[in-house]
Motif scaffolding. Structure first.
Motif, PDB file in Angstrom:
ATOM      1  N   ILE A 303     -40.012  64.129   9.206  1.00  0.00           N
ATOM      2  CA  ILE A 303     -40.764  63.629   8.045  1.00  0.00           C
ATOM      3  C   ILE A 303     -41.482  62.329   8.395  1.00  0.00           C
ATOM      4  CG2 ILE A 303     -40.466  62.579   5.763  1.00  0.00           C
ATOM      5  CD1 ILE A 303     -38.402  64.666   5.148  1.00  0.00           C
ATOM      6  N   CYS A 305     -42.480  61.434  11.333  1.00  0.00           N
ATOM      7  CA  CYS A 305     -43.608  61.802  12.205  1.00  0.00           C
ATOM      8  C   CYS A 305     -44.762  62.393  11.396  1.00  0.00           C
ATOM      9  CB  CYS A 305     -43.151  62.825  13.252  1.00  0.00           C
ATOM     10  SG  CYS A 305     -41.954  62.205  14.440  1.00  0.00           S
ATOM     11  N   ILE A 306     -44.403  63.237  10.422  1.00  0.00           N
ATOM     12  CA  ILE A 306     -45.430  63.873   9.593  1.00  0.00           C
ATOM     13  C   ILE A 306     -46.271  62.826   8.881  1.00  0.00           C
ATOM     14  CG2 ILE A 306     -45.748  65.216   7.465  1.00  0.00           C
ATOM     15  CD1 ILE A 306     -43.493  67.044   8.434  1.00  0.00           C
ATOM     16  N   ASN A 307     -45.629  61.779   8.381  1.00  0.00           N
ATOM     17  CA  ASN A 307     -46.382  60.705   7.724  1.00  0.00           C
ATOM     18  C   ASN A 307     -47.467  60.159   8.636  1.00  0.00           C
ATOM     19  OD1 ASN A 307     -45.118  60.736   5.295  1.00  0.00           O
ATOM     20  ND2 ASN A 307     -44.026  58.822   5.534  1.00  0.00           N
ATOM     21  N   ASN A 310     -50.175  62.838   9.424  1.00  0.00           N
ATOM     22  CA  ASN A 310     -51.013  63.089   8.258  1.00  0.00           C
ATOM     23  C   ASN A 310     -52.032  61.978   8.049  1.00  0.00           C
ATOM     24  OD1 ASN A 310     -50.956  65.449   6.849  1.00  0.00           O
ATOM     25  ND2 ASN A 310     -49.141  64.964   5.662  1.00  0.00           N
ATOM     26  N   SER A 398     -45.093  62.401  17.187  1.00  0.00           N
ATOM     27  CA  SER A 398     -46.012  61.722  16.272  1.00  0.00           C
ATOM     28  C   SER A 398     -47.319  61.300  16.923  1.00  0.00           C
ATOM     29  CB  SER A 398     -45.335  60.486  15.667  1.00  0.00           C
ATOM     30  OG  SER A 398     -44.948  59.588  16.679  1.00  0.00           O
ATOM     31  N   ARG A 429     -52.827  69.459   7.239  1.00  0.00           N
ATOM     32  CA  ARG A 429     -52.236  68.333   6.518  1.00  0.00           C
ATOM     33  C   ARG A 429     -51.475  68.817   5.288  1.00  0.00           C
ATOM     34  NH1 ARG A 429     -57.222  65.925   6.918  1.00  0.00           N
ATOM     35  NH2 ARG A 429     -57.462  65.867   4.665  1.00  0.00           N
ATOM     36  N   LEU A 432     -48.188  70.110   6.303  1.00  0.00           N
ATOM     37  CA  LEU A 432     -47.225  69.052   6.603  1.00  0.00           C
ATOM     38  C   LEU A 432     -46.634  68.454   5.329  1.00  0.00           C
ATOM     39  CD1 LEU A 432     -48.946  67.165   9.581  1.00  0.00           C
ATOM     40  CD2 LEU A 432     -47.144  68.884   9.668  1.00  0.00           C
ATOM     41  N   GLN A 436     -42.696  68.335   4.305  1.00  0.00           N
ATOM     42  CA  GLN A 436     -42.014  67.113   3.874  1.00  0.00           C
ATOM     43  C   GLN A 436     -41.236  67.319   2.586  1.00  0.00           C
ATOM     44  OE1 GLN A 436     -45.181  64.114   3.774  1.00  0.00           O
ATOM     45  NE2 GLN A 436     -43.940  62.884   5.148  1.00  0.00           N
ATOM     46  N   SER A 684     -41.203  60.449   2.228  1.00  0.00           N
ATOM     47  CA  SER A 684     -42.239  61.416   1.834  1.00  0.00           C
ATOM     48  C   SER A 684     -43.236  60.782   0.883  1.00  0.00           C
ATOM     49  CB  SER A 684     -41.587  62.631   1.172  1.00  0.00           C
ATOM     50  OG  SER A 684     -40.719  63.286   2.065  1.00  0.00           O
TER      51      SER A 684
END
Length: 795
Positions: A303, A305-307, A310, A398, A429, A432, A436, A684
């Motif tokens: 999560i 990394c996703i931030n 994104n 990331s 995006r 992702l 999350q 998130s």
């Protein structure tokens, strides 16, 4: 070159403070929680691994009962270890432990009640690696009246003096000479004691010098002739590559050969490293929780990394012209890739420093949450391996995709503004964001169900009344003068009732398979929880009689038994009252049946239990008081204690505290899931906040035009929020079945559990939607309330 990359990266971080703060905050929090969980997992998996011979040490148990009452028991009979060493070639050595619990010791004016005292064989100190720092490992006990103590115990009694040869007094007048000192037991040890006495002394006192054996079953000449008492924790040191199936058959043969009147007694052997996380039959004993935590740690890092991915990809259009200009003046794709990798690495380096600093500061708080004793041991290779692998994996996850994306623009199209539609891959995006919030909703579902199960355990009718009951063990003359003790206590303010028994009614573990009854099947190997008691115990705890009556206190009760409903089911008899029953050497009749009550954890089904009327062997006292008078009752009990044991500290416990200890693991799991869920939602929402801010920025002109044409503030907010809310609803649809499967598997560990209700999933989804809407609305309102003239003029 590297210096230039770093300088450029730093400028980019400083010039985009808002997004830098969001990225650093998300990564920092994700790393802190993710690394904490991975350290927890690493600690759980390390249990008992410090023993050099761990893979060849096996704990022995037996399978008792029949049908639905079948159970694996960790305590076995004493002679098996001796016979195994002498008759089974694969067995190199064996050790038995006979736990006696708490006992009062003193040295001069220093008095302590040691909570973990046990008798053991000398082989304990050669089989296990607990480090005998003083004394002779080959002969740890010099005689029957010598003891081995831990370093911390030695320090409590003797300070910095050499403990060897010093005399500890057990109880009133039993002297024991210290013959050895071992290191304190590691926190990741399944075995943990403070003082060891020689098992040969227990054999001498409980068998050889006793007219009856220690449980009142009649004369047994020695411990190695006692084939009825399943109270010895037994470990075997085996040769490498021993066939465990054949070994257990040989153990069963030894048992059945020496106790031919018993039904078949299957044996099991469990490797020492599996004791902490697996049950003796190989089923889950905590390993699923550890696996779940490991997955949660990885998901939280994902999560975080996703931030970053994104926000980096979403803002890629804003950097398209910068990248194009760099390419036009000669920058190669590799150079641009390295530039963006170093930008990520710099941001990640800052987040890592902050994360390690926060971990150091928050470690005591985390230990209280998790029930662990984790420390930052900078010499611990496993700790650093865990941290470095997690950091390296998170950095790579990331950084690579945003760097590849940003370095792949076609400069002419970017300068003409023709790459906006493809840049950042909007569908990617959105995917992702769904991932999350799927993770977040699953954790929220876990929070709700775990807390509901714990609430169910606390509120369920246990079948007995444990509220406002304190208990303690009598010593010495108190046992002989129990009637006077009881009479004195009943006179005291705050004392409502008094009773006694041989064991604590919660989680008592006194098993016996030495039994028979009319019509007992040949293949039955039913074991009973046996408790010796007086006539007051059943009314004291408000146990309900299903059939028959309670003890009356008359001499005839010495041949009377009361059993529970689970025993009736295990015995497979109807109308048990009046039927003959033998427990140990006591032959008598069943006079009553109590309704089943939860004397053990709700992870297990209620097991067969029998009450034996034998007050002389009942040394545990229970005192019922009221919430307001609890302190008065404690003071009264302490005063009576001092009349008989003035030189020994008074030690007591409330039953509700003892009950809560049964669920320490579940309580810590619930607390950690609460923490994980909150942190996951926070991370998130950080990403969602950044994306909402970016979305508002790129739609500035559209918002301005809509406002000029008459759009309301609510309409603008709805425009910006709808896309994200739809994504969260999709996440809920994915999370619901995952959450149901995971929590159903967790609940299956409990014999008594809640049913999962549909509203739990609705609440989880609704909570996520509300939190997300609040997060998005902040930036959406800001954009909706902005002056459209200014936004159109700037565009």
């Amino acid at each position: 070159m590297i210096r230039n990359y770093l300088k450029t990266a730093w400028r980019n971080l400083v010039n985009n403070k808002f997004y830098s703060i969001i990225n650093i905050a998300g990564l920092t929090v994700g790393l802190v929680i993710g690394l904490f969980i991975l350290l927890y997992v690493q600690d759980e998996l390390s249990f008992d691994r410090f023993n050099k011979q761990a893979d060849n040490i096996y704990k022995v148990g037996i399978v008792g009962g029949t049908g639905s009452t079948k159970q694996i028991f960790s305590g076995i009979i004493a002679p098996v270890a001796t016979f195994a060493k002498n008759e089974i070639p694969e067995v190199k050595d064996a050790v038995r432990i006979r736990r006696i619990g708490s006992a009062p010791f003193r040295y001069k004016d220093k008095r302590f009640t040691e909570e973990n005292v046990a008798f053991t064989d000398p082989s304990f100190f050669s089989i296990f690696d607990f480090g005998l720092v003083n004394g002779d490992a080959k002969k740890p006990f010099t005689d029957n009246y010598s003891v081995v103590i831990t370093r911390s115990s030695a320090k409590r009694y003797f300070g910095s003096d050499d403990p060897i040869g010093k005399v500890l007094v057990l109880g009133d007048d039993q002297n024991f000479k210290v013959s050895g000192v071992i290191n304190d037991f590691p926190a990741n040890s399944s075995i943990n004691y403070s003082i060891f006495l020689p098992l040969s002394l227990f054999n001498q006192l409980a068998y050889i010098k006793s007219s009856t054996s220690y449980n009142g079953t009649g004369r047994i000449p020695s411990m190695d002739a006692d084939w009825i008492s399943f109270n010895y924790e037994t470990y075997l040191l085996l040769k490498t590559n021993t066939n465990i199936a054949q070994l257990t058959k040989k153990l069963q043969h030894i048992h059945e050969r020496n106790k031919p009147d018993d039904a078949p007694v299957p044996y099991v052997a469990q490797p020492l490293p599996q004791m902490h996380l697996y049950k003796a039959d190989g089923s889950d004993g905590g390993i699923e929780t550890v696996k779940t935590f490991a997955i949660v740690a990885l998901l939280i890092l994902v999560i975080a990394c996703i931030n970053y991915v994104n926000l980096s990809t979403a803002r890629s259009m804003l950097r398209a012209k910068e990248v194009s200009m760099r390419k036009i003046i000669g920058a190669g794709k590799l150079q641009l890739f390295m530039q963006f990798m170093i930008e990520t690495a710099l941001l990640f380096f800052i987040a890592t420093l902050l994360a390690l600093g926060l971990m150091y500061l928050l470690l005591p708080m985390y230990n209280s949450f998790s029930g662990k004793q984790l420390t930052f041991d900078f010499s611990n290779y496993n700790m650093w391996k865990c941290i470095i692998l997690a950091l390296a994996g998170t950095l790579l996850a990331s950084s690579i995709y945003p760097a590849l994306l940003l370095s792949s623009f076609e400069p002419l199209k970017a300068l003409k503004g023709k790459v906006a539609a493809g840049i950042g891959n909007t569908a990617f995006r959105r995917g992702l964001v769904v991932i999350q919030f799927t993770i977040s909703i699953v954790l929220i579902i876990g929070m709700l169900i775990i807390n509901n199960q714990l609430k169910y355990i606390r509120s369920k009718d246990l079948g007995y009344d444990k509220e406002n009951v304190l208990s303690f063990n009598m010593r010495g003359d108190m046992i002989k003068h129990y009637d006077a003790v009881k009479a004195e206590l009943m006179k005291q303010p705050g004392v409502l009732a008094v009773a006694r028994s041989s064991n604590n009614i919660i989680d008592y573990d006194n098993w016996t398979g030495d039994n028979s009854w009319d019509g007992k099947p040949v293949n039955s190997n039913l074991l009973f929880h046996a408790m010796e008691t007086d006539k007051d115990l059943i009314p004291f705890f408000k146990l309900q009689m299903a059939q028959g009556s309670n003890f009356t206190g008359s001499a005839a009760d010495s041949t009377h038994f009361i059993i529970n409903e689970a025993a009736v089911k295990g015995m497979n008899i109807e109308n048990p009252v009046g039927k003959n029953l033998r427990i140990w050497t006591i032959k008598g009749t069943i006079i009553g049946v109590v309704k089943d009550f939860h004397f053990s954890s709700m992870r297990k089904k209620i097991e067969p239990a029998v009450f034996v009327y034998y007050p002389k062997n009942s040394d545990r006292v229970y005192i019922r008081t009221t919430g307001n008078d609890a302190q008065k009752a404690i003071t009264s009990a302490q005063q009576v204690w001092k009349q008989y044991n003035n030189d020994v500290p008074f030690s007591y416990a409330f039953l509700d505290e003892t009950f809560n200890k049964l669920y320490n693991t579940e309580q810590h799991t619930g607390s950690l899931f609460d923490l994980f869920g909150i942190i996951t939602v926070f991370i998130s929402c950080l990403g969602l906040f950044g994306l909402a801010t970016y979305s508002a920025q790129v739609k500035t002109r559209e918002i301005g035009i809509r406002k000029v044409l008459g759009a309301s503030v609510g309409g603008i907010v709805r425009l910006l929020a709808t896309e994200f809310i739809i994504l969260i609803i999709v996440a809920l649809a994915i999370a619901a079945p995952i959450g149901w499967y995971a929590m159903n598997k967790w609940l299956m560990e409990f014999a008594y559990r809640i049913d999962m209700q549909w509203w739990v999933f609705i609440i989880a989804g609704f909570t996520a939607i509300i939190i997300a809407f609040i997060t998005i609305s902040f930036q959406s309102l800001k954009a909706a309330l902005a002056n459209p003239v200014k936004s159109l003029r700037s565009e």
